[in-house]
Each structure stands twice: as structure tokens, then as C-alpha cells.
Design a protein around this motif. Structure first.
Motif, mmCIF file in Angstrom:
data_model
loop_
_atom_site.group_PDB
_atom_site.id
_atom_site.type_symbol
_atom_site.label_atom_id
_atom_site.label_comp_id
_atom_site.label_asym_id
_atom_site.label_seq_id
_atom_site.Cartn_x
_atom_site.Cartn_y
_atom_site.Cartn_z
ATOM 1 N N ASP A 1 62.208 72.833 8.675
ATOM 2 C CA ASP A 1 63.361 72.081 9.188
ATOM 3 C C ASP A 1 64.605 72.305 8.323
ATOM 4 O O ASP A 1 65.345 71.367 8.034
ATOM 5 C CB ASP A 1 63.016 70.585 9.290
ATOM 6 C CG ASP A 1 63.818 69.882 10.364
ATOM 7 O OD1 ASP A 1 64.354 70.555 11.269
ATOM 8 O OD2 ASP A 1 63.911 68.634 10.306
ATOM 9 N N LYS B 1 60.889 74.456 0.907
ATOM 10 C CA LYS B 1 59.717 73.769 0.384
ATOM 11 C C LYS B 1 59.061 74.543 -0.749
ATOM 12 O O LYS B 1 58.491 73.954 -1.656
ATOM 13 C CB LYS B 1 58.686 73.528 1.498
ATOM 14 C CG LYS B 1 59.166 72.589 2.577
ATOM 15 C CD LYS B 1 59.404 71.224 1.987
ATOM 16 C CE LYS B 1 59.727 70.183 3.018
ATOM 17 N NZ LYS B 1 59.949 68.875 2.409
ATOM 18 N N LYS C 1 56.449 59.180 17.388
ATOM 19 C CA LYS C 1 55.526 58.048 17.489
ATOM 20 C C LYS C 1 56.105 56.881 18.291
ATOM 21 O O LYS C 1 55.394 56.245 19.079
ATOM 22 C CB LYS C 1 55.124 57.562 16.099
ATOM 23 C CG LYS C 1 54.172 58.508 15.379
ATOM 24 C CD LYS C 1 53.878 58.076 13.968
ATOM 25 C CE LYS C 1 52.960 56.884 13.951
ATOM 26 N NZ LYS C 1 52.464 56.580 12.600
ATOM 27 N N SER D 1 53.428 52.981 8.157
ATOM 28 C CA SER D 1 53.677 54.377 7.800
ATOM 29 C C SER D 1 55.136 54.754 8.008
ATOM 30 O O SER D 1 55.786 54.301 8.956
ATOM 31 C CB SER D 1 52.777 55.286 8.651
ATOM 32 O OG SER D 1 53.093 56.630 8.414
ATOM 33 N N SER D 2 55.644 55.605 7.138
ATOM 34 C CA SER D 2 57.018 56.088 7.282
ATOM 35 C C SER D 2 57.078 57.378 8.097
ATOM 36 O O SER D 2 58.146 57.926 8.316
ATOM 37 C CB SER D 2 57.640 56.312 5.898
ATOM 38 O OG SER D 2 56.930 57.341 5.227
ATOM 39 N N ILE D 3 55.940 57.857 8.565
ATOM 40 C CA ILE D 3 55.898 59.072 9.370
ATOM 41 C C ILE D 3 56.366 58.728 10.780
ATOM 42 O O ILE D 3 55.794 57.856 11.439
ATOM 43 C CB ILE D 3 54.480 59.678 9.399
ATOM 44 C CG1 ILE D 3 54.065 60.086 7.985
ATOM 45 C CG2 ILE D 3 54.415 60.862 10.345
ATOM 46 C CD1 ILE D 3 52.632 60.566 7.883
ATOM 47 N N THR D 4 57.426 59.393 11.236
ATOM 48 C CA THR D 4 57.989 59.105 12.547
ATOM 49 C C THR D 4 57.498 60.065 13.620
ATOM 50 O O THR D 4 57.563 59.738 14.795
ATOM 51 C CB THR D 4 59.527 59.152 12.503
ATOM 52 O OG1 THR D 4 59.936 60.442 12.049
ATOM 53 C CG2 THR D 4 60.070 58.082 11.576
ATOM 54 N N ASN D 5 57.036 61.236 13.234
ATOM 55 C CA ASN D 5 56.531 62.223 14.182
ATOM 56 C C ASN D 5 55.113 62.643 13.811
ATOM 57 O O ASN D 5 54.783 62.733 12.625
ATOM 58 C CB ASN D 5 57.417 63.474 14.199
ATOM 59 C CG ASN D 5 58.739 63.249 14.888
ATOM 60 O OD1 ASN D 5 59.156 62.124 15.114
ATOM 61 N ND2 ASN D 5 59.413 64.333 15.225
ATOM 62 N N VAL D 6 54.331 62.937 14.825
ATOM 63 C CA VAL D 6 52.979 63.443 14.612
ATOM 64 C C VAL D 6 53.025 64.956 14.775
ATOM 65 O O VAL D 6 53.283 65.452 15.882
ATOM 66 C CB VAL D 6 51.991 62.837 15.636
ATOM 67 C CG1 VAL D 6 50.600 63.421 15.441
ATOM 68 C CG2 VAL D 6 51.979 61.316 15.527
ATOM 69 N N PRO D 7 52.822 65.729 13.705
ATOM 70 C CA PRO D 7 52.849 67.187 13.826
ATOM 71 C C PRO D 7 51.710 67.660 14.720
ATOM 72 O O PRO D 7 50.590 67.150 14.623
ATOM 73 C CB PRO D 7 52.665 67.696 12.397
ATOM 74 C CG PRO D 7 52.584 66.510 11.520
ATOM 75 C CD PRO D 7 52.528 65.290 12.355
ATOM 76 N N SER E 1 56.098 68.458 17.681
ATOM 77 C CA SER E 1 55.534 67.181 17.255
ATOM 78 C C SER E 1 55.805 66.134 18.328
ATOM 79 O O SER E 1 56.610 66.347 19.232
ATOM 80 C CB SER E 1 56.137 66.739 15.914
ATOM 81 O OG SER E 1 57.533 66.551 16.048
#
Length: 175
Positions: free
Chosen positions: A146, A150, A98, A2-8, A95
Motif C-alpha cells: 500500500d 516494509k 469488516k 481489534s484495530s484491523i479494519t480489513n480482512v486480507p 480484502s
């Protein structure tokens, strides 16, 4: 991978502003407006049955309820139906990183413009909040996460931008 670095996780804190001035007495949770697309049923030759299609950029009435603990100065600052209310919601979104498990934060800003649609004075009960609120009919909303825009939606000026894509560019060119 996964490219998600933070967990909201959560909204750590938030404030509400009217024309740049903090509103004191806003209570608990504020539910943001729903985008309900205006649709039309399509049927006829060459179509098996029917289906609903949405009209991009066209949404039904959008309302924002702003709850207050009690009747005080700030609730009445939103009640002039002849002028536009300019609200800004600012939040700190928490967040977890990870890779490290550390906490991180990013800003969230929502700007709404609208006019008074309803007023609920609330009720009296000893030792309790009144449950007062103002409801606005929204004509404009901007959502930034951020520092990145959006969504921007402006009913009166035919603006509908999502993730920096102008979804009504061709519509405006032909109308």
C-alpha cells in the motif's frame, strides 16, 4: 476490540516486469524467496548447553524462480549472466472491509535484482505448457505494501530495513 479494519483475502491480479517492461508468458504462481538467516552455535562458560544465534542482515543464498509457459522472447531477456536483472512484481491485494462487507484493494510491489543462476528449458508435450523457468540469484529485494516500504534488503551495500527501522545502522557505524 481489534484495530484491523480489513480482512486480507487474495491476490486479485498481478504482473511481472523486467526493467519496466511487462513479461509476457509468466505462468501461474511465482514463489517469492525465503530469508534463511545465517546462524552460529554459541556455547561456553556461563551458558547451559548451547543455542544458535543469527547474524542480523546475513542470509544464505536467495533465489527467485520465474516460471514461463513456453520458451519465448521474454524468458531469454533474463538470461545474460553478466548483467543484473531488475524485476518488479505488482499486485492488487483484495480484502473485505469488516464494517461494511465491501471489497477493497491495495497495491503490493516487490522489486528484485539479481543475476542468472539457472535455466530450465522445460519439456515438450502436445497440447501442454513447457514448464520453462529462469532462476535468479538475488542480491536485492524491496517489499512495499500500500505504498509503504516494509522491507529493503541489499546484500552488496549492507542495507537491511524493516518497517522503516535500519537494522544495520550500528553495524555499518562500527565496520
Amino acid at each position: 476490540m481489534s484495530s484491523i479494519t480489513n480482512v486480507p483475502e487474495i491476490i486479485n491480479n498481478y504482473n511481472v516486469y523486467n526493467n519496466g517492461n511487462a513479461l509476457i508468458g509468466v505462468s501461474g504462481a511465482v514463489t517469492l524467496p525465503t530469508f534463511d538467516a545465517i546462524t552460529e552455535e554459541v556455547s561456553g562458560a556461563g551458558i547451559l548447553g548451547s543455542y544458535e544465534t543469527s547474524v542480523p542482515g546475513s542470509y544464505s543464498s536467495m533465489t527467485q524462480e520465474v516460471p514461463f509457459r513456453i520458451l519465448d522472447e521474454d524468458i531469454f531477456s533474463l538470461m545474460d549472466p553478466s548483467s543484473m536483472v531488475d524485476l518488479t512484481f505488482r499486485a492488487s491485494a483484495q480484502s473485505t472491509v469488516k464494517a461494511t462487507g465491501a471489497l477493497d484493494y491495495k497495491g503490493m510491489r516487490i522489486v528484485e535484482r539479481g543475476r542468472l543462476k539457472g535455466f530450465t528449458p522445460g519439456n515438450y508435450e502436445q497440447g501442454k505448457q513447457m514448464g520453462s523457468s529462469v532462476t535468479l540469484e538475488l542480491l536485492y529485494i524491496l517489499i512495499e505494501v500500500d505504498g509503504t516500504k516494509k522491507l529493503e534488503y541489499d546484500k552488496l551495500n549492507s542495507v537491511f530495513i524493516v518497517n522503516e527501522k535500519d537494522l544495520l545502522e550500528k553495524v555499518r557505524a562500527y565496520s
